[in-house]
Design a protein around this motif. Structure first.
Motif, PDB file in Angstrom:
ATOM      1  N   TYR A  49       0.830  -1.197   0.000  1.00  0.00           N
ATOM      2  CA  TYR A  49       0.000   0.000   0.000  1.00  0.00           C
ATOM      3  C   TYR A  49       0.869   1.253   0.000  1.00  0.00           C
ATOM      4  O   TYR A  49       1.847   1.328   0.747  1.00  0.00           O
ATOM      5  CB  TYR A  49      -0.910   0.022   1.228  1.00  0.00           C
ATOM      6  N   GLU A  52      -0.880   7.298   0.409  1.00  0.00           N
ATOM      7  CA  GLU A  52      -2.174   7.910   0.137  1.00  0.00           C
ATOM      8  C   GLU A  52      -3.004   6.985  -0.747  1.00  0.00           C
ATOM      9  O   GLU A  52      -2.467   6.165  -1.498  1.00  0.00           O
ATOM     10  CB  GLU A  52      -2.002   9.275  -0.539  1.00  0.00           C
ATOM     11  N   TYR A  53      -4.327   7.159  -0.649  1.00  0.00           N
ATOM     12  CA  TYR A  53      -5.230   6.316  -1.429  1.00  0.00           C
ATOM     13  C   TYR A  53      -5.080   6.609  -2.917  1.00  0.00           C
ATOM     14  O   TYR A  53      -4.924   7.762  -3.335  1.00  0.00           O
ATOM     15  CB  TYR A  53      -6.681   6.559  -1.002  1.00  0.00           C
ATOM     16  N   THR A  54      -5.145   5.566  -3.725  1.00  0.00           N
ATOM     17  CA  THR A  54      -5.032   5.694  -5.165  1.00  0.00           C
ATOM     18  C   THR A  54      -5.859   4.606  -5.837  1.00  0.00           C
ATOM     19  O   THR A  54      -6.089   3.536  -5.253  1.00  0.00           O
ATOM     20  CB  THR A  54      -3.560   5.583  -5.607  1.00  0.00           C
ATOM     21  N   TRP A  88      -7.463  -1.195  -4.611  1.00  0.00           N
ATOM     22  CA  TRP A  88      -7.669  -0.710  -3.244  1.00  0.00           C
ATOM     23  C   TRP A  88      -9.123  -0.260  -3.095  1.00  0.00           C
ATOM     24  O   TRP A  88      -9.568   0.683  -3.750  1.00  0.00           O
ATOM     25  CB  TRP A  88      -6.707   0.441  -2.969  1.00  0.00           C
ATOM     26  N   ALA A  90     -12.193   1.488  -1.181  1.00  0.00           N
ATOM     27  CA  ALA A  90     -12.498   2.519  -0.179  1.00  0.00           C
ATOM     28  C   ALA A  90     -13.655   2.003   0.668  1.00  0.00           C
ATOM     29  O   ALA A  90     -14.828   2.113   0.283  1.00  0.00           O
ATOM     30  CB  ALA A  90     -12.849   3.841  -0.856  1.00  0.00           C
ATOM     31  N   LYS A 129     -12.702   6.437  -6.690  1.00  0.00           N
ATOM     32  CA  LYS A 129     -12.510   5.411  -5.664  1.00  0.00           C
ATOM     33  C   LYS A 129     -13.143   4.117  -6.144  1.00  0.00           C
ATOM     34  O   LYS A 129     -13.993   4.111  -7.046  1.00  0.00           O
ATOM     35  CB  LYS A 129     -13.123   5.843  -4.328  1.00  0.00           C
TER      36      LYS A 129
END
Length: 299
Positions: A49, A52-54, A88, A90, A129
């Motif tokens: 991971y 930050e979210y991607t 990934w 959310a 997302k």
């Protein structure tokens, strides 16, 4: 004199040998403790991971059933398979706590090789997302997210996210939070869903899991409306041994025994409803014992 010195040296050598444990190199690995299975560890893959979210597919490291620390084989049925990148998810569906719900649009629905259900790419304002796709979700659908609990239950549509207390009884849900703010923790498998059964005390809602067990969760826990996609996953035959290897499963031992059903099947009663949430204060009266009126003098 000479023999006494020899005997004394032999005694010292024997005591030193007793303190040394000899382990052959062939059996040296048997004295290492193996990791325990099912304690929050996944011995199939490690996902790398970023900070930050991607929505970019993430790289994974296949473990093949081995412990990532010691390298020992823990799960013998895992190994090989096609390498898939990880999308990934959310898990938190965050929306406004009052006013109209947040509107989101489904961009596309794709298949993820690391999970059984399909994955939907959703656009929220200028952000993207991934969420778990429901049964009839397709590109172009409009879904809504809200954290507000109205006095009258809302009319839910598939893919919408609401608190448990905002949905009517009998609604099919998935990706249910176990605790408020935790994110979708329950009901992830393809084709599964939970059902809202009834309201409970202390602002709780009782839901029935796919296993028929009932949980009592706080009404502010978020969930997604509908049944998860790819319901035919469990009815699709593997077809060949090569396909089973592509799925990452190693060959079995070959020993098979027919289940005759001679001893029947034990049908047990379902366990009572499990209440999940903060501990409620007890209403029992507290009684204190003191020795103020105790007579210390002896007769």
């Amino acid at each position: 004199m000479f023999f006494s010195q020899i005997i004394r040296k032999l005694g010292a050598l024997e005591s030193s040998l007793n303190s040394i444990s000899f382990v052959s190199s062939r059996n040296a690995g048997n004295y290492i403790e193996k990791p325990l299975i099912g304690h929050g560890k996944s011995f199939r893959r490690i996902v790398h991971y970023p900070e930050e979210y991607t929505v970019k597919p993430l790289e994974v490291t296949n473990l093949g059933g081995r412990d990532p620390v010691s390298g020992r084989l823990v799960v013998k049925g895992i190994g090989g398979g096609i390498k898939h990148k990880y999308h990934w998810i959310a898990w938190k569906r965050e929306g406004p706590k009052e006013g109209p719900p947040q509107v989101e649009r489904v961009i596309k629905v794709i298949k993820d090789g690391c999970r059984t259900t399909f994955v939907a790419l959703v656009a929220v304002d200028d952000k993207l997302k991934y969420i778990l796709a429901t049964e009839n979700m397709k590109a172009g659908d409009i879904i809504r997210t809200s954290c507000y609990i109205p006095r009258i239950p809302v009319r839910p549509f598939e893919g919408d996210a609401y608190p448990l207390g905002a949905l009517p009884i009998g609604t099919k849900i998935n990706c249910v939070e176990k605790y408020p703010g935790l994110g979708g923790f329950l009901v992830h498998a393809a084709g599964t869903c939970a059902t809202i059964m009834r309201k409970a005390a202390n602002n709780h809602v009782v839901i029935q899991m796919p296993s028929k067990k009932e949980f009592s969760l706080p009404e502010i826990c978020m969930c997604t409306v509908g049944r998860l996609s790819n319901g035919e996953h469990w009815n699709t035959p593997i077809g060949s041994a090569q396909k089973n290897r592509e799925l990452g499963n190693r060959p079995r031992s070959g020993w098979w025994q027919r289940k005759t059903g001679r001893f029947g099947r034990k049908i047990r009663r379902l366990p009572p409803v499990l209440t999940i949430g903060p501990k409620q204060p007890s209403n029992s009266e507290e009684i204190k014992f003191t020795l103020e009126n105790y007579n210390h003098t002896r007769n």
